[in-house]
Design a protein around this motif. Structure first.
Motif, PDB file in Angstrom:
ATOM      1  N   ALA A  72     -21.247  -3.359  13.829  1.00  0.00           N
ATOM      2  CA  ALA A  72     -21.358  -1.761  13.781  1.00  0.00           C
ATOM      3  C   ALA A  72     -22.228  -1.407  15.096  1.00  0.00           C
ATOM      4  O   ALA A  72     -21.954  -0.344  15.786  1.00  0.00           O
ATOM      5  CB  ALA A  72     -22.342  -1.463  12.542  1.00  0.00           C
ATOM      6  N   ARG A  75     -19.958  -1.401  18.009  1.00  0.00           N
ATOM      7  CA  ARG A  75     -18.769  -0.508  18.217  1.00  0.00           C
ATOM      8  C   ARG A  75     -19.121   0.844  18.271  1.00  0.00           C
ATOM      9  O   ARG A  75     -18.206   1.616  18.741  1.00  0.00           O
ATOM     10  CB  ARG A  75     -17.805  -1.036  17.024  1.00  0.00           C
ATOM     11  CG  ARG A  75     -17.170  -2.344  17.160  1.00  0.00           C
ATOM     12  CD  ARG A  75     -16.198  -2.212  18.196  1.00  0.00           C
ATOM     13  NE  ARG A  75     -15.637  -3.665  18.132  1.00  0.00           N
ATOM     14  CZ  ARG A  75     -16.002  -4.653  19.265  1.00  0.00           C
ATOM     15  NH1 ARG A  75     -16.791  -3.758  19.965  1.00  0.00           N
ATOM     16  NH2 ARG A  75     -15.543  -5.771  19.463  1.00  0.00           N
ATOM     17  N   PHE A  76     -20.146   1.019  17.435  1.00  0.00           N
ATOM     18  CA  PHE A  76     -20.389   2.644  17.354  1.00  0.00           C
ATOM     19  C   PHE A  76     -21.525   3.059  18.460  1.00  0.00           C
ATOM     20  O   PHE A  76     -22.488   2.396  18.608  1.00  0.00           O
ATOM     21  CB  PHE A  76     -20.689   2.987  16.078  1.00  0.00           C
ATOM     22  CG  PHE A  76     -19.704   2.645  15.230  1.00  0.00           C
ATOM     23  CD1 PHE A  76     -18.429   3.256  15.266  1.00  0.00           C
ATOM     24  CD2 PHE A  76     -19.991   1.994  13.806  1.00  0.00           C
ATOM     25  CE1 PHE A  76     -17.585   2.791  14.423  1.00  0.00           C
ATOM     26  CE2 PHE A  76     -18.962   1.773  12.996  1.00  0.00           C
ATOM     27  CZ  PHE A  76     -17.730   1.885  13.193  1.00  0.00           C
ATOM     28  N   ARG A 162      -7.427  -3.417  10.565  1.00  0.00           N
ATOM     29  CA  ARG A 162      -8.699  -3.527  11.252  1.00  0.00           C
ATOM     30  C   ARG A 162      -9.171  -4.888  10.930  1.00  0.00           C
ATOM     31  O   ARG A 162      -9.730  -5.448  11.688  1.00  0.00           O
ATOM     32  CB  ARG A 162      -9.554  -2.345  10.837  1.00  0.00           C
ATOM     33  CG  ARG A 162     -10.760  -2.158  11.594  1.00  0.00           C
ATOM     34  CD  ARG A 162     -11.219  -1.071  11.572  1.00  0.00           C
ATOM     35  NE  ARG A 162     -11.593  -0.690  13.037  1.00  0.00           N
ATOM     36  CZ  ARG A 162     -12.192   0.496  13.429  1.00  0.00           C
ATOM     37  NH1 ARG A 162     -12.309   1.653  12.610  1.00  0.00           N
ATOM     38  NH2 ARG A 162     -12.565   0.513  14.793  1.00  0.00           N
ATOM     39  N   PRO A 263     -18.568   7.373  16.141  1.00  0.00           N
ATOM     40  CA  PRO A 263     -17.872   7.221  14.771  1.00  0.00           C
ATOM     41  C   PRO A 263     -17.254   8.159  14.726  1.00  0.00           C
ATOM     42  O   PRO A 263     -17.646   9.869  14.750  1.00  0.00           O
ATOM     43  CB  PRO A 263     -18.863   6.985  13.717  1.00  0.00           C
ATOM     44  CG  PRO A 263     -20.127   7.459  14.183  1.00  0.00           C
ATOM     45  CD  PRO A 263     -20.106   7.206  15.770  1.00  0.00           C
ATOM     46  N   ARG A 264     -15.771   8.125  14.369  1.00  0.00           N
ATOM     47  CA  ARG A 264     -14.967   9.344  14.013  1.00  0.00           C
ATOM     48  C   ARG A 264     -14.644   9.783  12.808  1.00  0.00           C
ATOM     49  O   ARG A 264     -14.839  10.944  12.236  1.00  0.00           O
ATOM     50  CB  ARG A 264     -13.780   9.145  14.874  1.00  0.00           C
ATOM     51  CG  ARG A 264     -13.855   9.773  16.639  1.00  0.00           C
ATOM     52  CD  ARG A 264     -12.710   8.954  17.117  1.00  0.00           C
ATOM     53  NE  ARG A 264     -12.586   7.369  16.933  1.00  0.00           N
ATOM     54  CZ  ARG A 264     -11.893   6.981  17.926  1.00  0.00           C
ATOM     55  NH1 ARG A 264     -11.316   7.290  18.813  1.00  0.00           N
ATOM     56  NH2 ARG A 264     -11.827   5.631  17.568  1.00  0.00           N
ATOM     57  N   THR A 265     -14.142   8.600  11.921  1.00  0.00           N
ATOM     58  CA  THR A 265     -13.865   9.030  10.532  1.00  0.00           C
ATOM     59  C   THR A 265     -14.984   9.032   9.560  1.00  0.00           C
ATOM     60  O   THR A 265     -16.173   8.672  10.130  1.00  0.00           O
ATOM     61  CB  THR A 265     -12.764   7.950   9.922  1.00  0.00           C
ATOM     62  OG1 THR A 265     -13.356   6.812  10.059  1.00  0.00           O
ATOM     63  CG2 THR A 265     -11.538   7.787  11.112  1.00  0.00           C
ATOM     64  N   GLU A 268     -16.304   5.460   9.160  1.00  0.00           N
ATOM     65  CA  GLU A 268     -16.828   4.814  10.327  1.00  0.00           C
ATOM     66  C   GLU A 268     -18.348   5.418  10.176  1.00  0.00           C
ATOM     67  O   GLU A 268     -19.351   4.520  10.228  1.00  0.00           O
ATOM     68  CB  GLU A 268     -16.057   5.194  11.561  1.00  0.00           C
ATOM     69  CG  GLU A 268     -15.099   4.547  11.809  1.00  0.00           C
ATOM     70  CD  GLU A 268     -14.334   4.643  12.990  1.00  0.00           C
ATOM     71  OE1 GLU A 268     -13.713   4.031  13.691  1.00  0.00           O
ATOM     72  OE2 GLU A 268     -14.939   5.970  13.918  1.00  0.00           O
ATOM     73  N   ARG A 269     -18.649   6.644   9.689  1.00  0.00           N
ATOM     74  CA  ARG A 269     -19.655   7.038   9.588  1.00  0.00           C
ATOM     75  C   ARG A 269     -20.543   6.644   8.447  1.00  0.00           C
ATOM     76  O   ARG A 269     -21.714   6.110   8.881  1.00  0.00           O
ATOM     77  CB  ARG A 269     -19.774   8.682   9.549  1.00  0.00           C
ATOM     78  CG  ARG A 269     -19.255   9.520  10.723  1.00  0.00           C
ATOM     79  CD  ARG A 269     -19.795  10.885  10.579  1.00  0.00           C
ATOM     80  NE  ARG A 269     -19.043  11.510  11.504  1.00  0.00           N
ATOM     81  CZ  ARG A 269     -17.981  12.116  11.673  1.00  0.00           C
ATOM     82  NH1 ARG A 269     -17.688  12.380  10.420  1.00  0.00           N
ATOM     83  NH2 ARG A 269     -17.578  12.786  12.586  1.00  0.00           N
ATOM     84  N   ALA A 271     -20.019   3.486   7.528  1.00  0.00           N
ATOM     85  CA  ALA A 271     -20.327   2.171   7.956  1.00  0.00           C
ATOM     86  C   ALA A 271     -21.661   2.066   8.896  1.00  0.00           C
ATOM     87  O   ALA A 271     -22.512   1.316   8.738  1.00  0.00           O
ATOM     88  CB  ALA A 271     -19.136   1.479   8.821  1.00  0.00           C
ATOM     89  N   LEU A 272     -21.752   3.110   9.756  1.00  0.00           N
ATOM     90  CA  LEU A 272     -22.925   3.035  10.649  1.00  0.00           C
ATOM     91  C   LEU A 272     -24.287   3.217   9.920  1.00  0.00           C
ATOM     92  O   LEU A 272     -24.977   2.689  10.250  1.00  0.00           O
ATOM     93  CB  LEU A 272     -22.621   4.109  11.847  1.00  0.00           C
ATOM     94  CG  LEU A 272     -23.735   4.289  12.703  1.00  0.00           C
ATOM     95  CD1 LEU A 272     -24.029   2.939  13.619  1.00  0.00           C
ATOM     96  CD2 LEU A 272     -23.313   5.476  13.902  1.00  0.00           C
TER      97      LEU A 272
END
Lengths: 508, 337
Positions: A72, A75-76, A162, A263-265, A268-269, A271-272
């Motif tokens: 995380a 990637r973010f 993914r 993070p876009r989706t 993703e948010r 997860a972060l």
């Protein structure tokens, strides 16, 4: 060519004079008294087994927690990302006693969470994660950052989910980085007098505590030497096995790196957010508790710290850390370059963490009594314990270096220096910076100081904290927490200085 | 000799004044050594030496470092050898006798007594008030279910106060009785911490922990007042001097055998017994002054000396301590007998 051959000399000399000779001296002191029956003592067997179990469990836990966290963070992109990556190393600079006070401020009998975990195994595990996650997460972030964007994109374009893309593309690439960190976690825990021990009480003592009693209190060098050898053999076997795996795991990198993205989706948010809350829970909360107590210590406490003593401690901390980090850089680079060809030499980088520190401290005293209370010896001890971070981190990066790039640059007419400067250096720099930052953190921390002879004029922030906590009284506790807060602030500045260029390179 | 001793310091000062570099007096001591800088500067000026302080860890660790290097001593004078270690120091031949002032307690082998303290149990007063629990009156009572999980002790294998407390129990209950008591205490949930700091700051209920009874010093309640953020009228802790649960610890100083500066070493020992140091050490090292007639600091009214605590014979401690510690480890940590 001759120069390259000689690269192993500096750290070989340091290891021989500062580690191997003292250990042999201690063994010689105990010669004649060895009794192998000692190893059959069931209690001792339990201690060794316990050391192994807790080191293995900690590795497993650090991997389970560290892997998703590292992914995380790699990637973010998010506000304060650079700050979080540096603050991750703060547990390393915290004296264990202060860290324990911070943990208990949260999960102790009077903890703010209302959850009392003292004397339960949960607190042991928590303490282990607090100290060891940073190593795994930082290594993992570097590993994930090195995954070539094109490969991942290709896998996704070809329809890989993914998860599948992670498993087939990212995991093989990040594995060597994680393995390197886990090896370090293992030897640390196996040898450790750590936070876990402090939180768990003497029931959970590792073999090193036994060695300390035998040497420092009973002058029983025979039994202590035997135990130290036993520890050494087990840890070195692990280090050697890892060194062998490390080479087979190594994957040459591509150059195009994957930059972290916002993070876009929603997934993703989430997860972060989950990753950051986990970090907040495992690593930052006890530090925040210490800092909160430190900052609210009151004007009188803070004014008391700004004394001649306080200035001396701050100056010494900065001076010792700067010197130790610089030397650790030189020895570490030389060692990493020399280790490219030799398996044993690779494993030898772990020696400073493996050889019993008590034996080393007493061995040095026996070997060099005239220099026992001298500054060079103390600094050498700092360097010895700090340089493996640089050596190991850089060795992993060298393994992953694509050889064809530098060759291509040379074919295209670049001078060796230019090829290094423009091609190799940008690839090696992040690993070097990470190693140096951990080396600095070790130097700031307590590792070398408690077992060696010390002098009041060498007062550092860490030794001062221990002095304050050697006496009763709420003002002493408050002053210790205030000093720990200063220590964290100074360390963040140091990490920022060391890793400044790296961020720049990454975002470019 | 005495004339020489009287003449030497001024001579040395004169040498220093003429630009000759002052000699160094190397002091080896434990990590709790702490005296005000101006006092030390005053000694340096009068003795004409520069004092180099070397801290070598806990007192037991310090003595062993001194023993290991006796062929080539790393110090000229030592402070901090107590009565648990004195006989061992004498046996190893690492110290030389120094003339001593008359003191309240004495040490063997020519060690000059500098200060003394009493290792004893301390309690968290607020905890006992809150839980409306009566204080135990004997060691035996401490090992009964009423006090389950309430005690924390430092490990005698790694801590001097821990060892002192163990010796006190063995002296009072006899060896067999003491270890039977420790076995009951173990079954009653005693917690063992690595050292005093760990016990006091992470296990004692006054700080981070849950246990209201801790092994500490009789002066600790006074230190709690002295180092309080806001000065309280009464200390938040108190000593719990159970019969047989207190150890009289006497700390001494002596020149190191084979040291370089024997005259200055003796001057240093005499200086430690002088009025200024005897006064200062009370609130820097939290010990009672060994020289009778030294006025006590006002804060020491919170540190009454437990009555009737007799010193344990140093020779007996030396002859038995390693065995007692090994047996303690077996009983308390390994769950044996």
């Amino acid at each position: 060519m001759l120069a390259r051959r000689a690269l192993w000399l500096p750290s070989a000399a340091l290891l021989a004079a500062g580690l191997v000779a003292p250990l042999l001296r201690v063994l010689a002191e105990g010669a004649g008294g060895f009794d192998l029956a000692l190893l059959l003592d069931p209690y001792l067997g339990w201690r060794v087994a316990w050391s192994l179990i807790q080191a293995t469990v900690t590795c497993a836990l650090a991997l389970v927690f560290g892997l998703p966290l590292a992914w995380a963070l790699a990637r973010f992109d998010f506000p304060l990302r650079a700050f979080v990556l540096r603050a991750l190393m703060l547990p390393f600079v915290m004296p264990t006693l202060v860290a324990a006070i911070g943990v208990l401020a949260l999960f102790g009998p009077h903890g703010v969470t209302g959850l009392n975990l003292q004397d339960t195994p949960w607190l042991l595990l928590y303490g282990n994660l607090f100290y060891n996650l940073p190593l795994v997460v930082r290594a993992g972030v570097d590993g994930f950052a090195a995954v070539p964007a094109s490969q991942l994109a290709a896998a996704r374009t070809l329809g890989a989910s993914r998860l599948r893309a992670f498993w087939r593309v990212e995991w093989p690439l990040v594995r060597p980085w994680l393995a390197s960190a886990l090896c370090l976690v293992f030897v640390y825990c196996f040898a450790g007098f750590g936070l876990a021990l402090l939180l768990g009480g003497q029931r959970y003592a590792t073999v090193e505590v036994e060695i300390y009693t035998l040497v420092a209190y009973e002058l029983n060098f025979a039994d202590a030497g035997l135990l130290a050898l036993l520890n050494l053999v087990v840890s070195f076997a692990v280090a050697l096995a890892y060194a062998w795996r490390e080479r087979t795991l190594a994957v040459a990198l591509k150059v195009e790196r994957l930059a972290p993205q916002k993070p876009r989706t929603l997934a993703e948010r989430l997860a972060l957010a989950a990753a950051l809350s986990t970090l907040l829970f495992t690593s930052f909360a006890p530090l925040a508790a210490v800092a909160a107590s430190g900052l609210s210590a009151g004007w009188d406490v803070w004014r008391g710290l700004w004394s001649e003593e306080g200035r001396l401690a701050a100056f010494n901390t900065l001076r010792f850390t700067a010197l130790a980090t610089l030397c650790a850089g030189l020895f570490g680079v030389a060692h990493a370059l020399a280790a490219r060809r030799s398996l044993v030499w690779r494993a030898a980088a772990n020696l400073p963490f493996i050889v019993s520190p008590v034996c080393v401290a007493f061995g040095l005293l026996l070997l060099y009594p005239a220099y026992a209370a001298s500054l060079p010896l103390l600094l050498a001890a700092y360097v010895l314990l700090a340089y493996p971070f640089v050596a190991k981190s850089l060795a992993a990066a060298l393994d992953a270096e694509p050889p064809e790039l530098a060759r291509a640059a040379r074919t295209l007419g670049a001078s060796p220096w230019r090829a290094f400067r423009r091609v190799r250096w940008p690839l090696l720099r992040p690993a070097l910076s990470r190693g140096l930052a951990f080396a600095a953190a070790t130097a700031v921390g307590e590792f070398a100081v408690t077992l060696f002879l010390s002098r009041p004029e060498w007062l550092t922030l860490t030794t001062w904290i221990y002095q304050l906590l050697g006496r009763p009284g709420s003002a002493n506790l408050a002053a210790a927490q205030a000093l720990a807060t200063v220590l964290m602030a100074l360390s963040l500045v140091a990490f920022w200085l060391i890793e400044r260029q790296t961020d720049h390179a990454r975002t470019r | 000799m005495s004339l020489l001793r009287r003449l030497l310091p001024p001579l040395l000062v004169a040498c220093a004044a003429f630009g000759v570099q002052a000699a160094e007096l190397r002091l080896i001591t434990h990590s709790s050594f702490d005296l005000p800088k101006p006092l030390i500067a005053d000694f340096e000026k009068r003795a004409g030496v520069k004092l180099v302080v070397v801290k070598a860890g806990d007192a037991g660790e310090m003595l062993n470092k001194l023993i290991l290097t006796r062929a080539n001593p790393i110090a000229d004078v030592v402070y901090g050898i107590d009565n648990t270690l004195a006989a061992k120091a004498v046996r190893a031949g690492v110290i030389e006798a120094a003339p001593s002032a008359r003191t309240a307690h004495t040490l063997p082998g020519g060690l000059a007594a500098i200060d003394y303290g009493v290792v004893t149990l301390n309690i968290d007063k607020a905890w006992f008030a809150r839980h409306k629990k009566a204080l135990p009156k004997t060691l035996a009572e401490l090992a009964t279910p009423a006090y389950k999980d309430l005690v924390v002790v430092p490990n005698p294998a790694t801590s001097s106060p821990g060892l002192a407390f163990l010796v006190a129990t063995v002296d009072a209950l006899g060896e067999e009785g003491a270890f039977a008591w420790w076995a009951r205490l173990r079954d009653n949930g005693v917690k063992v911490a690595k050292g005093w700091s760990e016990a006091y700051y992470t296990d004692f209920s006054r700080n981070g922990g849950a246990r209201p009874i801790v092994v500490s010093y009789a002066t600790s309640p006074a230190a709690e007042v002295f180092y309080a953020k806001e000065k309280p009228a009464a200390p938040p802790t108190a000593t719990l001097a159970l019969p047989g649960g207190s150890f009289l610890q006497v700390e001494g100083a002596a020149p190191v055998a084979g040291g370089r500066e024997p005259a200055a070493a003796k001057a240093f020992v005499a200086w430690l017994q002088g009025a200024p140091v005897q006064k200062a050490l009370q609130t820097t090292m939290w010990m009672y002054p060994a020289v009778p007639g030294t006025p006590l600091d006002p804060v020491f009214r919170h540190a009454p000396e437990p009555a009737g605590v007799k010193p344990v014979d140093a020779g007996r401690i030396d002859a038995n301590a390693p065995r007692w510690v090994a047996r303690w480890t077996r009983v308390v940590l390994k769950g044996g007998r």
